[in-house]
Design an enzyme around this catalytic site. Structure first.
Site, PDB file in Angstrom:
ATOM      1  N   ASP A   1       0.085  19.291 -21.236  1.00 44.99           N
ATOM      2  CA  ASP A   1      -0.750  18.096 -21.340  1.00 44.99           C
ATOM      3  C   ASP A   1       0.080  17.137 -22.187  1.00 44.99           C
ATOM      4  OD1 ASP A   1      -2.518  16.100 -21.875  1.00 44.99           O
ATOM      5  OD2 ASP A   1      -4.140  17.397 -22.575  1.00 44.99           O
TER       6      ASP A   1
ATOM      7  N   LYS B   1      -0.790   6.516 -23.603  1.00 41.26           N
ATOM      8  CA  LYS B   1      -0.326   6.764 -24.970  1.00 41.26           C
ATOM      9  C   LYS B   1       1.173   6.458 -25.047  1.00 41.26           C
ATOM     10  CE  LYS B   1      -4.299   9.283 -24.897  1.00 41.26           C
ATOM     11  NZ  LYS B   1      -5.161   9.374 -23.710  1.00 41.26           N
TER      12      LYS B   1
ATOM     13  N   ALA C   1       0.371  13.793 -22.977  1.00 44.59           N
ATOM     14  CA  ALA C   1       0.050  12.428 -23.410  1.00 44.59           C
ATOM     15  C   ALA C   1       1.006  11.899 -24.478  1.00 44.59           C
ATOM     16  CB  ALA C   1      -1.386  12.377 -23.927  1.00 44.59           C
TER      17      ALA C   1
ATOM     18  N   PHE D   1      -7.996  18.968 -25.299  1.00 43.54           N
ATOM     19  CA  PHE D   1      -8.646  17.701 -25.625  1.00 43.54           C
ATOM     20  C   PHE D   1      -9.989  17.673 -24.897  1.00 43.54           C
ATOM     21  CE2 PHE D   1      -9.437  13.130 -24.993  1.00 43.54           C
ATOM     22  CZ  PHE D   1      -9.595  12.808 -26.309  1.00 43.54           C
TER      23      PHE D   1
ATOM     24  N   TYR E   1       0.844  -1.212   0.000  1.00 43.72           N
ATOM     25  CA  TYR E   1       0.000   0.000   0.000  1.00 43.72           C
ATOM     26  C   TYR E   1       0.872   1.253   0.000  1.00 43.72           C
ATOM     27  CZ  TYR E   1      -4.027   2.945   1.108  1.00 43.72           C
ATOM     28  OH  TYR E   1      -5.017   3.891   1.056  1.00 43.72           O
TER      29      TYR E   1
END
Ligand code: F0G
Length: 460
Positions: free
Chosen positions: A216, A259, A218, A125, A73
């Protein structure tokens, strides 16, 4: 003329059977799916180009990592390995795993945006736009003019229009701007890259007005490959060096790891150097995603991301990857099929408005092409146009998208040259009878992100 297909820099060790239905079966399946490709069963699809997100083939190293994932954990080995990879590749002090890209947006955006604020991006997006709006703010696209010239082959059609950016900041007032977002590559404009120079100029404007810049990220590796190919100052730099440079200009990033990290699930948040923000990110992560050492993922997922982040930066892989898209696009040129060119990194974006000039934006030409691709050959693509854009959140009226693209996204390391040949043949065949094609009408839609669920019917 077809460009040369770059041979795969891998061999295949495991396969997944796919099958074709008859034309009658496909016509029935798509009607049952209410003419929404998101409602299709994947076993009814032959070549699935719906997205390159989470549809990648992992390597044998990544699968080995899955087996050695540490599921503790807190303080897990796999978590520490991911942090080390993130810090090494991006040069940021804090890396937070989350379950996917939109989770990163959900955790980060409300810390910077609220009612009355604006966020400006080279282009948002759809989920990114949605999370700006869910935070109460409004999203403004500020794409460079040349992206609109679909047939013009320019090197960096994903760029921010920096002159307009400064005008927008002054128009809305800098105190009302919560965030500037740089999407690399620019998915909604066709997977188009952004230059280092443009990131640098954007960052200068952000510094001038004391605004945070968020990448961003990705498709950051594909963006770096385009920079190496097209931005002279970087042609002798390695992909990892270019990645470090790109990220050095921003303050934070959100990333869908589904991605370029070549995994099936995962996301990251990176914060360069802001302890106050990090503390808030940790708080939201614990509330929404799970403890900070796993962020909604299993330990094995963290392990696969840590390995995939490096695999995605391999230049011979990137050459093959982008080469596939370039090959597919080159098969369409003789047929006069228009697409965002040069092609983007993760897929081919067909200009459906050019293919079906008789179908207006409110009858969704890009959706019409996606449906026809399925009916003709079991190929699943999607609308990145007015159907996806949806309605104005204030007036509720249908918005007109900048582009009516049908996106054929190529999953990483999944399909072969023969699959791409079939895709090209199908597009050419549809183009020949383009004038027979009809648009679609929405019969039911949910209030946000409607394209995932809406029901449509063909217009008679
Ligand atoms: N940002 C960009 C630029 C994206 O392309 C995506 C997802 C996200 C954020 C959200 O990430 O899906 O992991 O939550 N794009 C996928 C696509 C869905 O098909 O282009 P996510």
């Amino acid at each position: 003329m077809a460009v040369k297909y770059i041979p795969e820099p891998f061999r295949i060790k495991m396969v997944e059977t796919i099958k074709t239905l008859t034309a009658e079966e496909r016509a029935q399946r798509i009607a049952e799916a209410h003419y929404n490709v998101f409602n299709l069963k994947s076993d009814d699809v032959y070549i699935d180009l719906l997205t390159d997100s989470g549809t990648n083939a992992m390597s044998s190293d990544q699968w080995a990592g899955i087996m050695s994932g540490d599921e503790a954990y807190a303080g897990a080995k796999s978590y520490r390995r991911l942090l080390a990879a993130g810090e090494d590749i991006f040069g940021y002090k804090y890396i937070q795993p989350v379950h996917q890209g939109r989770a990163a947006e959900k955790v980060l955006f409300p810390l910077l945006l609220s009612k009355g604020k604006y966020a400006i991006a080279n282009m948002f997006f759809d989920t990114t736009r949605a999370h700006v709006e869910i935070a109460g703010a409004r999203a403004i696209d500020c794409i460079a003019e040349e992206a609109r010239e679909i047939q013009l082959r320019l090197p960096f059609k994903g760029n921010m229009d920096v002159i307009k950016l400064e005008e927008l900041i002054n128009h809305y007032g800098k105190e009302n701007i919560g965030l500037i977002v740089m999407t690399i590559t620019n998915n909604s404009a066709g997977g188009q890259p952004v230059s280092v120079e443009n990131i640098r100029q954007t960052s200068e404007i952000c510094k001038k007005y004391h605004l945070p810049l968020c990448i961003d990220a990705a498709r950051y590796a594909e963006n770096a490959y385009f920079i190496k190919q097209r931005e002279t100052a970087y042609k002798n730099k390695s992909i990892p060096e270019i990645v470090k440079t790109m990220f050095s200009f921003a303050d934070m990033f959100t990333m869908s790891a589904k991605k370029d990290a070549i995994v099936n699930m995962g996301g990251l948040i990176g914060v360069k150097d802001n302890d106050e923000l990090v503390a808030k990110v940790k708080g939201n992560t614990i509330a929404f995603e799970g403890f900070i050492s796993y962020g909604g993922l299993a330990g094995r997922d963290l392990e696969a991301i840590a390995i995939g982040l490096y695999e995605g930066l391999d230049e011979s892989y990137l050459k093959y990857r982008i080469g596939q898209v370039e090959y597919l696009a080159s098969l369409l040129d003789d047929a006069g099929i228009v697409y965002q060119s040069p092609v983007g990194g993760h897929g081919l974006f067909i200009d459906a408005a050019a293919m079906f000039p008789h179908i207006p934006y409110y009858q969704f030409p890009a959706q019409a092409l996606a449906i026809e691709l399925y009916k003709e050959a079991g190929i699943r693509a999607c609308d990145i146009g007015s159907f996806m854009l949806g309605n104005d959140p204030d007036t509720k009226k249908q918005l007109k998208s900048e582009f009516e693209f049908t996106r054929l996204a190529i999953p990483r390391r999944v399909y072969t040259q023969a699959h791409l040949d079939l895709v090209a043949e199908t597009l050419v065949s549809i183009k020949k009878r383009a004038n027979e094609m009809k648009g679609f009408a929405i019969v039911w839609e949910p209030p946000v992100l409607r394209h995932f669920q809406a029901h449509l019917k063909p217009i008679k």
